[in-house]
Write an enzyme that holds these catalytic residues in place. Structure first.
Site: not given
Length: 249
Positions: A60, A75, A167
């Site tokens: 992205s 995004k 993450d």
């Protein structure tokens, strides 16, 4: 088509004050699988403009942008296959359910071709990684405690919803003007009930061993991974907690 301004409710009122973006019914993505009563899911081109790119990744590009006169972060995923489009819709479904002050606020989305985009509240400060390693910020004990508590509450909220982030790291923690943290980037997040199936799929490595990558069951960022992930076991809430601990250490 019926149009209305964002309705009542805590985060809904906040979005209305900040954006004033009209919702056009039916407020769904092109597939009809994503719906929200408070987040516009398709926007007229005249309502926004993309400015400078502020971050680039393998999947992205993030832009500084303007939405109805307000600064936002956009995004824009790189969607080269049908799997990438499926992933966009899955992430959008998840983001529409999140409502917590410690999680980056999705204010709008464009979920129709040719431009699939997420519009987030713009956080004026750097992310935590940049703040620590570029600005060489030395936070006080109280600041560390505030950031830690806010992030812990955000993770608790996710885990109560059955979501594992996968993450957690300083680069995915955005700081606002008051240095309050907001967990971001749900591109690798999964519902716990789906993790066994997802973890058994053949993930392709991005070739970035120190950044976010996929390789069999190993998904995330290497230096923040829990030991069980390095043993190719399946992610769970404890994996997020380990990454959180490394982040605030």
């Amino acid at each position: 088509m019926h149009m209305y301004i964002l309705g009542s409710g805590g985060r809904e009122r906040e979005r209305e004050r900040e954006m004033g973006v009209a919702i056009v019914e039916p407020n769904t993505c092109i597939r009809g699988c994503c719906r929200s009563d408070s987040i516009p899911l398709h926007l007229p081109p005249s309502s926004y403009s993309l400015l400078n790119p502020i971050a680039r990744g393998a999947e992205s590009v993030v832009y500084e942008a303007v939405l109805d006169g307000n600064k936002v972060a956009v995004k824009k995923p790189i969607l080269s296959t049908s799997d990438h489009i499926d992933k966009f819709h899955k992430e959008l479904q998840m983001l529409c359910k999140l409502d917590h002050p410690g999680i980056a606020t999705l204010v709008a989305a464009h979920a129709k071709p040719p431009n699939y985009m997420f519009f987030f509240k713009f956080y004026e400060s750097l992310n935590l990684a940049e703040k620590l390693h570029v600005e060489e910020w030395n936070p006080t004990f109280d600041q560390v405690l505030t950031i830690s508590v806010q992030l812990a509450k955000a993770l608790q909220h996710l885990h109560k919803l059955g979501i594992v982030h996968r993450d957690v790291k300083p680069a995915n923690i955005l700081l606002d003007e008051n240095l309050r943290p907001h967990l971001a980037d749900f591109g690798l997040a999964e519902y716990k009930k789906d993790l066994k199936r997802v973890s058994m799929e053949n993930w392709r490595s991005s070739g970035k061993p120190t950044g976010g990558f996929h390789k069999k069951n190993m998904v995330g960022t290497l230096i923040y991974m829990a030991p069980e992930i390095l043993r190719k076991e399946i992610h769970n809430e404890k994996s997020d907690v380990y990454s959180f601990g490394v982040t605030i250490k």
